[in-house]
Each structure stands twice: as structure tokens, then as C-alpha cells.
Design a protein around this motif. Structure first.
Motif, short mmCIF file in Angstrom:
data_model
loop_
_atom_site.label_atom_id
_atom_site.label_comp_id
_atom_site.label_asym_id
_atom_site.label_seq_id
_atom_site.Cartn_x
_atom_site.Cartn_y
_atom_site.Cartn_z
N ASN A 111 6.33 -7.48 7.18
CA ASN A 111 5.42 -6.40 7.56
C ASN A 111 4.50 -6.04 6.41
O ASN A 111 3.30 -5.79 6.60
CB ASN A 111 6.23 -5.18 7.99
CG ASN A 111 5.40 -4.15 8.72
OD1 ASN A 111 4.61 -4.49 9.61
ND2 ASN A 111 5.55 -2.89 8.36
N ASP A 112 5.04 -6.03 5.20
CA ASP A 112 4.23 -5.74 4.02
C ASP A 112 3.10 -6.75 3.88
O ASP A 112 1.96 -6.40 3.55
CB ASP A 112 5.14 -5.77 2.78
CG ASP A 112 4.44 -5.32 1.51
OD1 ASP A 112 3.28 -4.84 1.58
OD2 ASP A 112 5.05 -5.44 0.43
N GLU A 113 3.40 -8.02 4.11
CA GLU A 113 2.37 -9.06 3.99
C GLU A 113 1.23 -8.82 4.98
O GLU A 113 0.05 -8.98 4.63
CB GLU A 113 3.00 -10.44 4.22
CG GLU A 113 2.04 -11.59 4.02
CD GLU A 113 2.74 -12.94 4.12
OE1 GLU A 113 2.03 -13.95 4.38
OE2 GLU A 113 3.97 -13.00 3.95
N ILE A 114 1.57 -8.41 6.19
CA ILE A 114 0.54 -8.12 7.19
C ILE A 114 -0.32 -6.94 6.74
O ILE A 114 -1.56 -6.97 6.83
CB ILE A 114 1.20 -7.82 8.55
CG1 ILE A 114 1.89 -9.08 9.10
CG2 ILE A 114 0.17 -7.30 9.55
CD1 ILE A 114 2.76 -8.82 10.33
N LEU A 115 0.33 -5.90 6.24
CA LEU A 115 -0.40 -4.72 5.76
C LEU A 115 -1.30 -5.07 4.58
O LEU A 115 -2.43 -4.59 4.48
CB LEU A 115 0.58 -3.63 5.35
CG LEU A 115 1.45 -3.03 6.46
CD1 LEU A 115 2.50 -2.09 5.86
CD2 LEU A 115 0.59 -2.28 7.47
N LEU A 116 -0.79 -5.92 3.69
CA LEU A 116 -1.56 -6.29 2.51
C LEU A 116 -2.81 -7.09 2.89
O LEU A 116 -3.89 -6.86 2.34
CB LEU A 116 -0.67 -7.09 1.55
CG LEU A 116 -1.28 -7.49 0.21
CD1 LEU A 116 -1.71 -6.27 -0.57
CD2 LEU A 116 -0.27 -8.32 -0.59
N LYS A 117 -2.67 -8.01 3.83
CA LYS A 117 -3.83 -8.78 4.29
C LYS A 117 -4.89 -7.86 4.88
O LYS A 117 -6.09 -8.05 4.65
CB LYS A 117 -3.40 -9.83 5.31
CG LYS A 117 -2.65 -11.01 4.73
CD LYS A 117 -2.26 -12.00 5.82
CE LYS A 117 -1.53 -13.21 5.24
NZ LYS A 117 -1.10 -14.16 6.30
N VAL A 144 5.65 0.72 -0.49
CA VAL A 144 4.77 0.52 0.67
C VAL A 144 4.88 1.72 1.61
O VAL A 144 5.96 2.28 1.78
CB VAL A 144 5.17 -0.75 1.45
CG1 VAL A 144 4.20 -1.01 2.61
CG2 VAL A 144 5.25 -1.96 0.53
N VAL A 145 3.76 2.11 2.21
CA VAL A 145 3.75 3.06 3.31
C VAL A 145 2.96 2.46 4.46
O VAL A 145 1.80 2.06 4.27
CB VAL A 145 3.13 4.42 2.91
CG1 VAL A 145 3.13 5.37 4.10
CG2 VAL A 145 3.89 5.05 1.75
N GLU A 146 3.55 2.36 5.61
CA GLU A 146 2.84 1.82 6.76
C GLU A 146 1.63 2.68 7.10
O GLU A 146 1.73 3.92 7.16
CB GLU A 146 3.77 1.75 7.98
CG GLU A 146 4.83 0.68 7.85
CD GLU A 146 5.80 0.67 9.04
OE1 GLU A 146 6.28 -0.42 9.38
OE2 GLU A 146 6.06 1.75 9.59
N GLY A 147 0.49 2.02 7.27
CA GLY A 147 -0.72 2.73 7.64
C GLY A 147 -1.37 3.47 6.50
O GLY A 147 -2.36 4.17 6.69
N GLU A 148 -0.86 3.30 5.28
CA GLU A 148 -1.42 4.00 4.13
C GLU A 148 -2.00 2.98 3.16
O GLU A 148 -1.35 2.51 2.25
CB GLU A 148 -0.34 4.83 3.44
CG GLU A 148 -0.88 5.78 2.41
CD GLU A 148 -1.91 6.73 3.02
OE1 GLU A 148 -3.10 6.54 2.72
OE2 GLU A 148 -1.53 7.63 3.78
N GLU A 149 -3.25 2.60 3.38
CA GLU A 149 -3.84 1.50 2.62
C GLU A 149 -4.10 1.87 1.16
O GLU A 149 -4.34 0.98 0.34
CB GLU A 149 -5.14 1.06 3.30
CG GLU A 149 -4.91 0.44 4.66
CD GLU A 149 -6.20 0.31 5.45
OE1 GLU A 149 -6.14 -0.20 6.58
OE2 GLU A 149 -7.25 0.74 4.94
N ALA A 150 -4.04 3.13 0.84
CA ALA A 150 -4.27 3.51 -0.55
C ALA A 150 -3.07 3.18 -1.43
O ALA A 150 -3.19 3.13 -2.64
CB ALA A 150 -4.55 5.01 -0.65
#
Length: 400
Positions: free
Chosen positions: A210-216, A297-303
Motif C-alpha cells: 500500500n505504501d508503494e502505491i501511495l508513494l507512486k 506513512v499516513v494514508e491519504g496524507e501526501e505531505a
């Protein structure tokens, strides 16, 4: 007098055309480990250090060519009867999955390398061998383990000898800060009204995917007009397992304990998950033992993982801060349970700093200037003037 010192008069100049940087064979890998043990073995004795190095080579990150030991040798001298050559300098590279996003394009997966264990035997120092090795290595890593005909984009290392040595050889120093939190006993702990789940090894694969998806997704968004390229090392599960293989080996050797808790997870009031993955770092003395946050990591928190205060505050909400504070509290408790002197978060985002101050108001950001300095070399195309490469998620998990 050592054999190395007796051979010193016959040492070649660092500019000699007979010097060559080559992959070490198995006996040479052991030989280089014995040589660098005083610098890298930490609290282990030599036998345990050699055992740990062999143990790490069996991890998924390092298997099948994932790690390469390099040695600078003089090709004039033939190998010994044991098949080893005289090692003038040595280092290792670890193959790592990475992401590169150019200008307004998507994040594309590529191969990067982390450089570590850079070492020159004491008897050979001051002759330029380490510089020669790095010059040779930079050229080799342009194409090392890349698809045929393709060139690599970037490599990374962490300097323990200040900012100048590697910078002069093409590895630019990047932000290298951390925030430290003191351990805390259970009686002092507050979870800020948030339920916290402690993570086991089996929890990490789904979280890392999930982290990899968020990072991309985060890398597709530019934060500054002068950024031409954005890069990141992928925080995949095999990377976390490599770090955990280190702590598990030392935990059992030094403490006779298996470190089963690998991080903590909390949910925000609107259902988003926040988590961190940690590792225990055992120093040469107990005072140097740390609990390092590998990734937060925070889901939905791109900062999260960015250094832009404006980007962070545009996404700010109290629920996010509270969730981060709760997992930092869990890390403080784990540090106390293991006798660690502090919890460290590398290159914390502004939101993480805010949460840390909620947990520990006296906490401050430390700007490292002489050790563990994150450094990156761009191997790709020539970039336009006045543009830069932005390193996303420059956190402890990337270290090697």
C-alpha cells in the motif's frame, strides 16, 4: 609489523593503469569483512560479525546478486594460493528497487544501488585508493545490473566522514536531519485517545504494498518549479526484512531476545491508517542503542515524507497529528522495553515534527553534519541548468 605494512613500498600509485575495481569472490568477501570489522562490527566480536554478514547475504534483498562486494586490486599481482588478491580498498553495493518521475511524467520503476562499507586498510590510507575506487565505481554503476543498453538513474550512500569527501566525487549531500524522542514507560504513556496496533512481521507485506502505491501517487505531484526529477527508493517488504534481519541477529546475540514487534499502526477518526515500521539499532556501546523509525506513512496524507511546510499544512488536520502522535508513543514504549536510549525519526515531515512536539514538547530537529549524511549521485541525462533532483521519502529504510 603487519604484512600489509611490509608490502607498502611496493604499492602502486592511485593513478596506475594496473589498478582495477572488481567484484570480490567469496574468500575475498570474508577477507574484506575481517579488514573492516574494527569499523563496522559494533558490539559484536569478529566471529559473530562474520556470521552476521553471511546471514544478511541470505536475505531476499541480497540474494541472487542483490549485494556485490567490490575490491580495488593491482592486476600486476596474481591471486594467492587461496584465490585472494591484495585489497587496497573495498565497498559494497546493494541493488534496490526505485522510482523516478521526470518533470510532469509518472513514476517509473527502475534499479538503483546503495553504497556502503566503504573502507581502506589503515596501512594503505593517504594514497588516494578510496578516491580511485569511487571514481571507478561511479562509472561501473552507470550500467551495473541495468537492462542491456540502458543507463541507471541514481545511486545513494550515507557519509560518516562529513560532507566534502563524497560530494567532491559526485554524491550530493541531501537533508540529513532527525528528531529524537526519549523512551517512556507504560505508566507514563498516553495514546491520545487512539487505539494502537503493534505490528508483527506478517503485517508488513500488505502495508508495504500500500505504501508503494501511495508513494507512486505522491511522486506524480510536483512541489517546486525547479524540480526536474523526483526519485525515491521503494520501501518494499524485502527492504524492511533486511533491516529486521540485522536487529534480529543482534537481539538474539546480545540480549537473547527476539524483537517480534516491528512497528505500530493507528487509525484517524475518519478511518485512515497511520503506521510506522521501526528497527532496533545496536551501537558499539549501550548508550548508542536506538529505536529507528524506518518509515512513517499516513494514508491519504501526501505531505508525509515531504519537506515542504506549505504542502504539509495544506493537508493538515488534527486527526492526522493525533494518529502520528499515538504511533510515536508506541515507539517510545518499545524503546523503553528494549533499553534503547532514544527513538529517532530521520528527515521528519512538518506534520511528524508537530506530532512529536505534542508527544514531547522539548524535542528538536537535529541537523547532522558529520555522520549518516544522505547523499545522491545522478547518473541519468544532463539536467537543465538551475533544476534539481528531489529525493522523496529520504528516510531510514533507504539506508544501507
Amino acid at each position: 609489523m603487519s604484512a600489509a605494512a611490509m608490502d607498502t613500498p611496493s604499492l602502486p600509485a592511485s593513478s596506475s593503469p594496473t589498478l582495477q575495481l572488481v567484484p570480490a569472490n567469496d574468500p575475498e568477501f570474508v577477507q574484506s569483512s575481517i579488514m573492516n570489522a574494527p569499523s563496522w562490527k559494533g558490539p559484536l566480536n569478529l566471529d559473530d560479525y562474520l556470521e552476521r554478514e553471511a546471514h544478511l547475504r541470505k536475505t531476499d534483498l541480497n540474494r541472487h546478486g542483490g549485494i556485490t562486494a567490490w575490491i580495488l586490486v593491482d592486476t600486476v599481482h596474481p591471486p594467492s594460493q587461496k584465490g585472494t588478491r591484495r585489497i587496497l580498498a573495498s565497498c559494497e553495493t546493494l541493488r534496490k528497487r526505485a522510482l523516478v518521475a521526470r518533470k510532469d511524467g509518472p513514476a517509473v520503476e527502475t534499479i538503483s544501488h546503495g553504497i556502503g562499507s566503504v573502507y581502506c586498510p589503515e596501512a594503505f590510507r593517504g594514497r588516494g585508493y578510496a578516491q580511485r575506487m569511487l571514481t571507478e565505481l561511479a562509472h561501473i554503476l552507470d550500467t551495473w545490473q541495468q537492462r542491456e543498453g540502458e543507463k541507471g538513474d541514481f545511486t545513494v550512500l550515507w557519509s560518516d566522514i562529513g560532507k566534502q569527501f563524497y560530494a567532491r566525487r559526485g554524491w550530493t549531500v541531501y537533508p540529513s536531519t532527525h528528531i529524537s524522542l526519549s523512551p517512556r514507560s507504560d505508566s507514563d504513556r498516553s495514546q491520545h485517545g487512539v487505539s494502537v496496533q503493534l505490528l508483527s512481521p506478517g503485517d508488513l507485506e500488505e502495508l508495504c504494498r500500500n505504501d508503494e502505491i501511495l508513494l507512486k501517487s505522491a511522486m506524480a505531484k510536483r512541489t517546486s518549479p525547479d524540480v526536474h526529477v523526483r526519485v525515491a527508493l521503494i520501501p518494499d517488504v524485502v527492504t524492511m526484512q533486511w533491516h529486521h534481519a540485522r536487529e534480529e541477529f543482534l537481539g538474539m546475540k546480545l540480549c537473547k531476545r527476539y524483537p517480534s514487534r516491528k512497528g505500530a499502526l493507528a487509525k484517524t477518526t475518519d478511518g485512515r491508517r497511520a503506521w510506522c515500521v521501526w528497527t532496533r539499532t545496536f551501537g558499539a556501546t549501550p548508550q548508542e542503542n536506538l529505536l529507528n523509525i524506518l518509515r512513517l506513512v499516513v494514508e491519504g496524507e501526501e505531505a508525509i515524507g515531504h519537506t515542504s511546510l506549505e504542502a504539509a499544512m495544506n493537508k493538515y488536520d488534527e486527526a492526522t497529528e493525533t494518529a502520528i502522535a499515538a504511533i510515536l508513543e508506541a515507539a517510545k514504549l518499545e524503546a523503553s522495553n528494549w533499553g534503547m536510549t532514544s527513538v529517532q525519526v530521520w528527515n521528519p515531515s512538518p506534520l511528524t515534527v508537530t506530532a512529536a512536539k505534542k508527544v514531547e514538547p522539548s524535542s528538536v530537529i537535529v541537523d547532522r553534519d558529520d555522520e549518516s549524511l544522505a547523499s545522491l549521485r545522478w547518473h541519468g541525462e544532463i539536467l537543465p541548468a538551475s533544476t534539481r533532483v528531489e529525493w522523496i521519502a529520504n528516510e531510514k529504510y533507504a539506508w544501507c
